[in-house]
Design a protein around this motif. Structure first.
Motif, PDB file in Angstrom:
ATOM      1  N   THR A   1      -3.101  -9.528   0.548  1.00  0.00           N
ATOM      2  CA  THR A   1      -2.503  -8.267   0.120  1.00  0.00           C
ATOM      3  C   THR A   1      -3.553  -7.336  -0.474  1.00  0.00           C
ATOM      4  N   GLY A   2      -4.454  -7.896  -1.278  1.00  0.00           N
ATOM      5  CA  GLY A   2      -5.502  -7.086  -1.879  1.00  0.00           C
ATOM      6  C   GLY A   2      -6.443  -6.489  -0.852  1.00  0.00           C
ATOM      7  N   TRP A   3      -6.839  -7.288   0.138  1.00  0.00           N
ATOM      8  CA  TRP A   3      -7.798  -6.792   1.131  1.00  0.00           C
ATOM      9  C   TRP A   3      -7.159  -5.832   2.126  1.00  0.00           C
ATOM     10  N   VAL A   4      -5.908  -6.050   2.478  1.00  0.00           N
ATOM     11  CA  VAL A   4      -5.220  -5.074   3.343  1.00  0.00           C
ATOM     12  C   VAL A   4      -5.136  -3.728   2.638  1.00  0.00           C
ATOM     13  N   GLY A   5      -4.788  -3.749   1.344  1.00  0.00           N
ATOM     14  CA  GLY A   5      -4.737  -2.508   0.578  1.00  0.00           C
ATOM     15  C   GLY A   5      -6.096  -1.851   0.452  1.00  0.00           C
ATOM     16  N   ALA A   6      -7.141  -2.654   0.194  1.00  0.00           N
ATOM     17  CA  ALA A   6      -8.488  -2.101   0.047  1.00  0.00           C
ATOM     18  C   ALA A   6      -8.976  -1.472   1.339  1.00  0.00           C
ATOM     19  N   LEU A   7      -8.772  -2.151   2.466  1.00  0.00           N
ATOM     20  CA  LEU A   7      -9.218  -1.610   3.750  1.00  0.00           C
ATOM     21  C   LEU A   7      -8.411  -0.371   4.146  1.00  0.00           C
ATOM     22  N   GLY A   8      -7.100  -0.408   3.892  1.00  0.00           N
ATOM     23  CA  GLY A   8      -6.274   0.756   4.198  1.00  0.00           C
ATOM     24  C   GLY A   8      -6.671   1.968   3.375  1.00  0.00           C
ATOM     25  N   ALA A   9      -6.931   1.749   2.074  1.00  0.00           N
ATOM     26  CA  ALA A   9      -7.360   2.844   1.209  1.00  0.00           C
ATOM     27  C   ALA A   9      -8.749   3.341   1.613  1.00  0.00           C
ATOM     28  N   SER A  10      -9.608   2.433   2.070  1.00  0.00           N
ATOM     29  CA  SER A  10     -10.951   2.826   2.506  1.00  0.00           C
ATOM     30  C   SER A  10     -10.897   3.734   3.725  1.00  0.00           C
ATOM     31  N   ALA A  11      -9.894   3.539   4.583  1.00  0.00           N
ATOM     32  CA  ALA A  11      -9.791   4.348   5.801  1.00  0.00           C
ATOM     33  C   ALA A  11      -9.550   5.817   5.500  1.00  0.00           C
ATOM     34  N   VAL A  12      -8.849   6.093   4.399  1.00  0.00           N
ATOM     35  CA  VAL A  12      -8.543   7.494   4.060  1.00  0.00           C
ATOM     36  C   VAL A  12      -9.439   8.030   2.954  1.00  0.00           C
ATOM     37  N   LEU A  13     -10.258   7.159   2.367  1.00  0.00           N
ATOM     38  CA  LEU A  13     -11.097   7.585   1.243  1.00  0.00           C
ATOM     39  C   LEU A  13     -12.022   8.755   1.583  1.00  0.00           C
TER      40      LEU A  13
ATOM     41  N   LEU B   1       0.836  -1.195   0.000  1.00  0.00           N
ATOM     42  CA  LEU B   1       0.000   0.000   0.000  1.00  0.00           C
ATOM     43  C   LEU B   1       0.877   1.253   0.000  1.00  0.00           C
ATOM     44  N   ALA B   2       1.948   1.242   0.810  1.00  0.00           N
ATOM     45  CA  ALA B   2       2.878   2.376   0.820  1.00  0.00           C
ATOM     46  C   ALA B   2       3.549   2.541  -0.534  1.00  0.00           C
ATOM     47  N   VAL B   3       3.919   1.426  -1.150  1.00  0.00           N
ATOM     48  CA  VAL B   3       4.506   1.474  -2.498  1.00  0.00           C
ATOM     49  C   VAL B   3       3.526   2.106  -3.481  1.00  0.00           C
ATOM     50  N   SER B   4       2.251   1.729  -3.369  1.00  0.00           N
ATOM     51  CA  SER B   4       1.248   2.248  -4.295  1.00  0.00           C
ATOM     52  C   SER B   4       1.036   3.743  -4.119  1.00  0.00           C
ATOM     53  N   VAL B   5       1.028   4.209  -2.866  1.00  0.00           N
ATOM     54  CA  VAL B   5       0.871   5.647  -2.618  1.00  0.00           C
ATOM     55  C   VAL B   5       2.019   6.413  -3.267  1.00  0.00           C
ATOM     56  N   LEU B   6       3.245   5.945  -3.061  1.00  0.00           N
ATOM     57  CA  LEU B   6       4.403   6.609  -3.655  1.00  0.00           C
ATOM     58  C   LEU B   6       4.387   6.498  -5.179  1.00  0.00           C
ATOM     59  N   SER B   7       3.936   5.346  -5.684  1.00  0.00           N
ATOM     60  CA  SER B   7       3.871   5.138  -7.126  1.00  0.00           C
ATOM     61  C   SER B   7       2.875   6.086  -7.769  1.00  0.00           C
ATOM     62  N   PHE B   8       1.673   6.151  -7.206  1.00  0.00           N
ATOM     63  CA  PHE B   8       0.630   6.999  -7.784  1.00  0.00           C
ATOM     64  C   PHE B   8       1.013   8.468  -7.714  1.00  0.00           C
ATOM     65  N   THR B   9       1.736   8.841  -6.651  1.00  0.00           N
ATOM     66  CA  THR B   9       2.191  10.228  -6.518  1.00  0.00           C
ATOM     67  C   THR B   9       3.324  10.516  -7.498  1.00  0.00           C
ATOM     68  N   SER B  10       4.268   9.601  -7.588  1.00  0.00           N
ATOM     69  CA  SER B  10       5.442   9.810  -8.441  1.00  0.00           C
ATOM     70  C   SER B  10       5.071   9.924  -9.906  1.00  0.00           C
ATOM     71  N   VAL B  11       4.110   9.105 -10.340  1.00  0.00           N
ATOM     72  CA  VAL B  11       3.765   9.090 -11.757  1.00  0.00           C
ATOM     73  C   VAL B  11       3.078  10.395 -12.177  1.00  0.00           C
ATOM     74  N   GLN B  12       2.588  11.170 -11.199  1.00  0.00           N
ATOM     75  CA  GLN B  12       2.049  12.493 -11.515  1.00  0.00           C
ATOM     76  C   GLN B  12       3.155  13.513 -11.752  1.00  0.00           C
ATOM     77  N   LEU B  13       4.350  13.223 -11.236  1.00  0.00           N
ATOM     78  CA  LEU B  13       5.433  14.197 -11.247  1.00  0.00           C
ATOM     79  C   LEU B  13       6.466  13.965 -12.338  1.00  0.00           C
ATOM     80  N   MET B  14       6.428  12.796 -12.984  1.00  0.00           N
ATOM     81  CA  MET B  14       7.448  12.497 -13.973  1.00  0.00           C
ATOM     82  C   MET B  14       6.872  11.601 -15.057  1.00  0.00           C
ATOM     83  N   PRO B  15       7.520  11.507 -16.215  1.00  0.00           N
ATOM     84  CA  PRO B  15       7.033  10.660 -17.305  1.00  0.00           C
ATOM     85  C   PRO B  15       6.959   9.189 -16.896  1.00  0.00           C
ATOM     86  N   VAL B  16       5.996   8.471 -17.465  1.00  0.00           N
ATOM     87  CA  VAL B  16       5.750   7.083 -17.086  1.00  0.00           C
ATOM     88  C   VAL B  16       6.965   6.196 -17.395  1.00  0.00           C
ATOM     89  N   GLY B  17       7.599   6.400 -18.546  1.00  0.00           N
ATOM     90  CA  GLY B  17       8.738   5.559 -18.914  1.00  0.00           C
ATOM     91  C   GLY B  17       9.900   5.702 -17.956  1.00  0.00           C
TER      92      GLY B  17
END
Length: 302
Positions: free
Chosen positions: A190-202, A86-102
């Motif tokens: 892994t999927g449900w931990v991520g879903a519940l964690g994301a739901s907490a801040v949604l 989940l932490a990786v995904s937060v950083l990934s989604f943020t980073s991809v807004q700041l730089m080219p995908v490749g």
């Protein structure tokens, strides 16, 4: 030719096809996240990504495996793995807004080198001098891509490097869990931990989805994540990691293609040189790692 050889060859080809398709799915996921991030908070995209994957895995695998899907000997490690991703995904989604995908994808592909470094520093493993050269070469390539302080993105582009080290810990933990746990059980938790964690801040990030096109893009993000992970499990079940590893770097090509088609971005000469250095060093290091220690080296998961 024995009867078993064609089956083995066919299985390997299926594994290669699955891993290449998975990398394409993850590249399209990252590209869509960058598009959607211009209209809505990335935390909303993060929730869709995990919620859809968790629901699909449960709907498909629970009828097939029953209660055995829920059975785990290491619930705390399952929780930790889910939190790390989940932490990786937060950083990934943020980073991809700041730089080219490749370029983002190329930086994340130094994960095998980060795994090597962490294995030495915290697990006490010894590596050969040639592996150290690959580690330094890969990180040098990453710095050529991000150019901290010298490009449009600047120091914010170091976020994916932080993501790499968290993802390296995730990979090491994955290698331990998959020795005793069913891969589908690991995937389920892994999927449900991520879903519940994301739901907490949604509730703090939710905003009105502007149009049907954005909604469909959010659904596409979740679908690509789920399909990509299904294909990863299929690939590693059909072919050895040492065979699959070189094909993982095809994700950089898919990401650069998506960046060119959707955003019209073409990396500069320095960035291309850095990407080439990352591919050469990372692919060599990950092949050796998969042969010697059997550490999994998956494509970057968003």
């Amino acid at each position: 030719m024995t009867a078993g050889q064609p089956t083995s060859r066919t299985s390997t080809l299926v594994g290669i096809g699955a891993i290449v398709t998975a990398t394409a799915c993850f590249a399209m996921l990252d590209t869509t996240v960058k598009v959607v991030g211009a209209a809505i908070p990335v935390l909303m995209a993060l929730w869709f990504r995990y919620a859809i994957q968790a629901v699909l895995v449960t709907a498909v695998m629970l009828p097939l495996k029953g209660r055995s899907l829920l059975r785990t000997a290491h619930p705390r490690y399952q929780l930790l793995r889910g939190c790390l991703l989940l932490a990786v995904s937060v950083l990934s989604f943020t980073s991809v807004q700041l730089m080219p995908v490749g370029e983002f994808t190329a930086i994340v592909m130094i994960t095998p080198l980060a795994v090597t470094l962490l294995a030495v520093l915290w697990l006490g493993e010894r590596i050969e001098p040639r592996r150290w050269l690959l580690v330094f070469g890969g990180f040098a390539g990453a710095l050529m891509v991000v150019r901290p302080g010298g490009g449009v993105v600047g120091w914010a582009s170091l976020l994916p490097l932080l993501m790499v080290f968290i993802y390296a810990w995730f990979q090491i933990l994955t290698s331990r869990l998959t020795q005793t746990e069913d891969p589908w059980t690991v995937h389920f938790y892994t999927g449900w931990v991520g879903a519940l964690g994301a739901s907490a801040v949604l509730p703090f990030a939710w905003t009105t989805i502007p149009d049907i096109a954005t909604f469909l893009q959010l659904m596409f993000i979740g679908l690509m994540g789920a399909i990509g992970h299904f294909l990863l499990i299929l690939a590693y079940a059909r072919a050895p990691a040492s065979t699959l590893t070189p094909y993982l770097y095809g994700q950089i090509a898919f990401a650069m293609l998506c960046g060119w088609v959707v955003f019209g971005h073409v990396p500069g000469t320095l960035e291309l040189a850095g990407i080439a250095l990352i591919v050469g060093c990372g692919a060599s290091a990950s092949v050796w790692a998969s042969r010697e220690r059997h550490l999994p080296v998956d494509p970057p998961e968003a």
